[in-house]
Design a protein around this motif. Structure first.
Motif, short mmCIF file in Angstrom:
data_model
loop_
_atom_site.label_atom_id
_atom_site.label_comp_id
_atom_site.label_asym_id
_atom_site.label_seq_id
_atom_site.Cartn_x
_atom_site.Cartn_y
_atom_site.Cartn_z
N MET A 16 0.82 -1.21 0.00
CA MET A 16 0.00 0.00 0.00
C MET A 16 0.85 1.26 0.00
O MET A 16 1.87 1.32 0.67
CB MET A 16 -0.90 0.03 1.23
CG MET A 16 -1.92 -1.04 1.29
SD MET A 16 -3.03 -0.73 2.66
CE MET A 16 -4.01 -2.19 2.61
N PHE A 17 0.38 2.23 -0.77
CA PHE A 17 0.88 3.59 -0.67
C PHE A 17 -0.08 4.30 0.27
O PHE A 17 -1.29 4.28 0.06
CB PHE A 17 0.88 4.29 -2.03
CG PHE A 17 1.92 3.77 -2.98
CD1 PHE A 17 3.23 4.20 -2.88
CD2 PHE A 17 1.58 2.87 -3.98
CE1 PHE A 17 4.19 3.74 -3.76
CE2 PHE A 17 2.53 2.40 -4.87
CZ PHE A 17 3.85 2.83 -4.75
N THR A 18 0.43 4.92 1.30
CA THR A 18 -0.44 5.62 2.26
C THR A 18 0.04 7.05 2.43
O THR A 18 1.14 7.42 2.03
CB THR A 18 -0.42 4.89 3.63
OG1 THR A 18 0.92 4.84 4.13
CG2 THR A 18 -0.99 3.49 3.51
N GLU A 19 -0.82 7.83 3.05
CA GLU A 19 -0.55 9.24 3.34
C GLU A 19 -0.23 10.04 2.08
O GLU A 19 0.67 10.89 2.08
CB GLU A 19 0.57 9.38 4.38
CG GLU A 19 0.23 8.71 5.70
CD GLU A 19 1.39 8.71 6.68
OE1 GLU A 19 2.33 9.51 6.49
OE2 GLU A 19 1.35 7.93 7.62
N VAL A 26 -8.79 6.12 -4.35
CA VAL A 26 -8.69 5.44 -3.06
C VAL A 26 -9.10 3.99 -3.27
O VAL A 26 -9.89 3.67 -4.16
CB VAL A 26 -9.60 6.13 -2.01
CG1 VAL A 26 -11.07 5.95 -2.35
CG2 VAL A 26 -9.31 5.59 -0.62
N THR A 27 -8.52 3.11 -2.49
CA THR A 27 -8.88 1.70 -2.53
C THR A 27 -9.51 1.34 -1.19
O THR A 27 -8.96 1.65 -0.14
CB THR A 27 -7.64 0.81 -2.77
OG1 THR A 27 -7.05 1.18 -4.01
CG2 THR A 27 -8.02 -0.65 -2.80
N LEU A 28 -10.65 0.70 -1.25
CA LEU A 28 -11.32 0.23 -0.04
C LEU A 28 -11.27 -1.28 -0.01
O LEU A 28 -11.63 -1.93 -0.99
CB LEU A 28 -12.78 0.69 -0.02
CG LEU A 28 -12.99 2.21 -0.06
CD1 LEU A 28 -14.46 2.52 -0.26
CD2 LEU A 28 -12.49 2.85 1.22
#
Length: 176
Positions: A16-19, A26-28
């Motif tokens: 995951m790429f976050t922040e 967005v991925t849920l």
């Protein structure tokens, strides 16, 4: 982008790429015990996203909680005083039918629906512009200004619902 990390969700591992503050996607990840619950959650989430999308595209919202139906009912009851004949009965019946929405919301949330409807009628009839968005606050267990509480729905959705319901009623009446 912010940071890259490997995350374990249940027995699966995800990269995951976050922040990421400038992203437009967005991925849920939807997880649950049984597939029917996951499918229902996915459908509900999709419905919510589509409602928000419609609201953004149309730039017009109305208050939920039966507020718009109560205001339409008030308007029709005023209008019915200006006409004569059998049309009065039809329009008055339509005005009464609109009040089923807030009545059912009140009943479903454990409130006294008769009391809630009486309070809503009073607010819509006497408060003028301040009463337009008064509806059933199911979380607070009372009536309130739902526009201020951010209980909104796209105007186009309400128009489509009212149009479809009216057409269905007309079809039933024409058969009978």
């Amino acid at each position: 982008c912010g940071k890259f990390e490997e995350v374990q969700l249940g027995s699966e591992r995800y990269n995951m790429f976050t922040e990421c503050s400038n992203t437009k996607t967005v991925t849920l990840v939807i997880r649950g015990g049984a597939s029917q619950y996951i499918e229902e959650a996915a459908r509900s989430l999709n419905d919510a996203i589509m409602i928000v999308t419609r609201a953004i595209k149309t730039h017009a919202v109305v208050a939920g909680g039966g507020a718009i139906e109560m205001e339409l009912s008030r308007y029709l009851r005023e209008y019915v005083r200006t006409i004569k004949g059998k049309q009065q009965l039809v329009i008055n019946g339509f005005a009464k039918a609109l009040e089923i929405i807030p009545k059912q919301l009140a009943e479903n949330s454990g409130m006294d629906s008769t009391d809630i409807l009486n309070k809503l009628r009073q607010k819509h009839n006497t408060a003028g512009e301040d009463g337009i968005w008064q509806g059933v606050d199911v979380l607070g267990g009372k009536i309130d200004d739902l526009m201020e509480l951010f209980v909104w729905e796209p105007e186009i959705v309400r128009v489509n619902v009212l149009t479809a319901a009216t057409e269905a009623a007309c079809t039933i009446l024409s058969v009978d």
